[in-house]
Write a protein that holds these residues in place. Structure first.
Motif, PDB file in Angstrom:
ATOM      1  N   GLN A 196       1.200  -1.367  -0.457  1.00  0.00           N
ATOM      2  CA  GLN A 196      -0.380  -0.539  -0.202  1.00  0.00           C
ATOM      3  C   GLN A 196       0.928   1.523  -0.200  1.00  0.00           C
ATOM      4  O   GLN A 196       0.224   2.395  -0.256  1.00  0.00           O
ATOM      5  N   VAL A 197       2.172   1.125   0.483  1.00  0.00           N
ATOM      6  CA  VAL A 197       2.580   2.813   0.457  1.00  0.00           C
ATOM      7  C   VAL A 197       3.149   3.036  -0.966  1.00  0.00           C
ATOM      8  O   VAL A 197       3.358   2.094  -2.565  1.00  0.00           O
ATOM      9  N   PRO A 198       2.804   4.412  -1.325  1.00  0.00           N
ATOM     10  CA  PRO A 198       2.623   4.857  -2.400  1.00  0.00           C
ATOM     11  C   PRO A 198       4.604   5.163  -3.581  1.00  0.00           C
ATOM     12  O   PRO A 198       4.475   4.513  -4.273  1.00  0.00           O
ATOM     13  N   SER A 199       5.373   5.238  -2.374  1.00  0.00           N
ATOM     14  CA  SER A 199       6.427   5.685  -3.002  1.00  0.00           C
ATOM     15  C   SER A 199       7.166   4.021  -3.240  1.00  0.00           C
ATOM     16  O   SER A 199       7.393   3.239  -2.395  1.00  0.00           O
ATOM     17  N   GLU A 200       7.531   3.820  -4.528  1.00  0.00           N
ATOM     18  CA  GLU A 200       8.609   2.976  -4.686  1.00  0.00           C
ATOM     19  C   GLU A 200      10.005   2.089  -4.259  1.00  0.00           C
ATOM     20  O   GLU A 200       9.967   0.927  -3.585  1.00  0.00           O
ATOM     21  N   ALA A 201      10.753   3.288  -3.188  1.00  0.00           N
ATOM     22  CA  ALA A 201      11.981   3.310  -3.172  1.00  0.00           C
ATOM     23  C   ALA A 201      11.307   2.858  -1.727  1.00  0.00           C
ATOM     24  O   ALA A 201      12.041   1.658  -0.619  1.00  0.00           O
ATOM     25  N   ASP A 202      10.394   3.226  -0.856  1.00  0.00           N
ATOM     26  CA  ASP A 202      10.379   3.630   0.557  1.00  0.00           C
ATOM     27  C   ASP A 202       9.693   1.670   0.951  1.00  0.00           C
ATOM     28  O   ASP A 202       9.557   0.814   1.602  1.00  0.00           O
ATOM     29  N   ARG A 203       8.797   1.010  -0.788  1.00  0.00           N
ATOM     30  CA  ARG A 203       8.646   0.186  -0.835  1.00  0.00           C
ATOM     31  C   ARG A 203       9.488  -0.911  -0.436  1.00  0.00           C
ATOM     32  O   ARG A 203       9.632  -2.388   0.528  1.00  0.00           O
ATOM     33  N   LYS A 204      10.504  -0.510  -1.634  1.00  0.00           N
ATOM     34  CA  LYS A 204      11.212  -1.428  -1.721  1.00  0.00           C
ATOM     35  C   LYS A 204      12.549  -1.937   0.125  1.00  0.00           C
ATOM     36  O   LYS A 204      13.038  -2.558   0.792  1.00  0.00           O
ATOM     37  N   TYR A 205      12.523  -0.404   0.843  1.00  0.00           N
ATOM     38  CA  TYR A 205      13.411  -0.616   1.545  1.00  0.00           C
ATOM     39  C   TYR A 205      12.510  -1.382   2.964  1.00  0.00           C
ATOM     40  O   TYR A 205      12.998  -1.597   3.350  1.00  0.00           O
ATOM     41  N   LEU A 206      10.562  -1.065   3.245  1.00  0.00           N
ATOM     42  CA  LEU A 206      10.073  -1.525   3.524  1.00  0.00           C
ATOM     43  C   LEU A 206      10.195  -2.978   3.868  1.00  0.00           C
ATOM     44  O   LEU A 206      10.643  -3.800   4.407  1.00  0.00           O
ATOM     45  N   GLN A 207      10.358  -3.790   2.695  1.00  0.00           N
ATOM     46  CA  GLN A 207      10.158  -5.147   2.638  1.00  0.00           C
ATOM     47  C   GLN A 207      11.515  -5.242   2.563  1.00  0.00           C
ATOM     48  O   GLN A 207      11.415  -7.014   3.086  1.00  0.00           O
ATOM     49  N   ASP A 208      13.012  -5.368   1.844  1.00  0.00           N
ATOM     50  CA  ASP A 208      14.157  -5.391   2.671  1.00  0.00           C
ATOM     51  C   ASP A 208      14.570  -5.926   4.419  1.00  0.00           C
ATOM     52  O   ASP A 208      14.919  -6.269   4.176  1.00  0.00           O
ATOM     53  N   TRP A 209      14.140  -4.878   4.630  1.00  0.00           N
ATOM     54  CA  TRP A 209      14.126  -4.642   6.138  1.00  0.00           C
ATOM     55  C   TRP A 209      13.062  -5.791   7.252  1.00  0.00           C
ATOM     56  O   TRP A 209      13.674  -6.496   7.554  1.00  0.00           O
ATOM     57  N   ALA A 210      12.111  -5.815   6.498  1.00  0.00           N
ATOM     58  CA  ALA A 210      11.044  -7.064   7.076  1.00  0.00           C
ATOM     59  C   ALA A 210      11.784  -8.399   6.812  1.00  0.00           C
ATOM     60  O   ALA A 210      11.637  -9.255   7.395  1.00  0.00           O
TER      61      ALA A 210
END
Length: 80
Positions: free
Chosen positions: A35-49
């Motif tokens: 649901q996170v709009p920014s692709e860069a933020d999505r990638k960061y959160l996926q990597d973190w999780a």
């Protein structure tokens, strides 16, 4: 004392249930991250999780601390 009648490597019922709960949490986190709009933020959160789950893969305690990244989003649909 009676020994377990389960073959080695087979999860107990309690372990199996905990595993199912962890998998459900993992799926909920990744659905919310989508649901996170920014692709860069999505990638960061996926990597973190992914890293957090890998890091805690061998954890056996049922009580744990969930430390989200410092720049967090409100992730709709994710309740902890």
């Amino acid at each position: 004392m009676a020994s377990s009648c389960l073959p080695p490597g087979v999860l107990t019922l309690k372990q199996f249930m905990r595993r199912q709960q962890v998998l459900l949490l993992y799926r909920k986190i990744f659905r919310a991250i989508r649901q996170v709009p920014s692709e860069a933020d999505r990638k960061y959160l996926q990597d973190w999780a992914r890293e957090e789950f890998k890091r805690n893969k061998s954890a056996t305690e049922e009580v744990f601390c969930f430390n989200p990244p410092s720049s967090t989003y409100h992730l709709p649909g994710l309740q902890m």
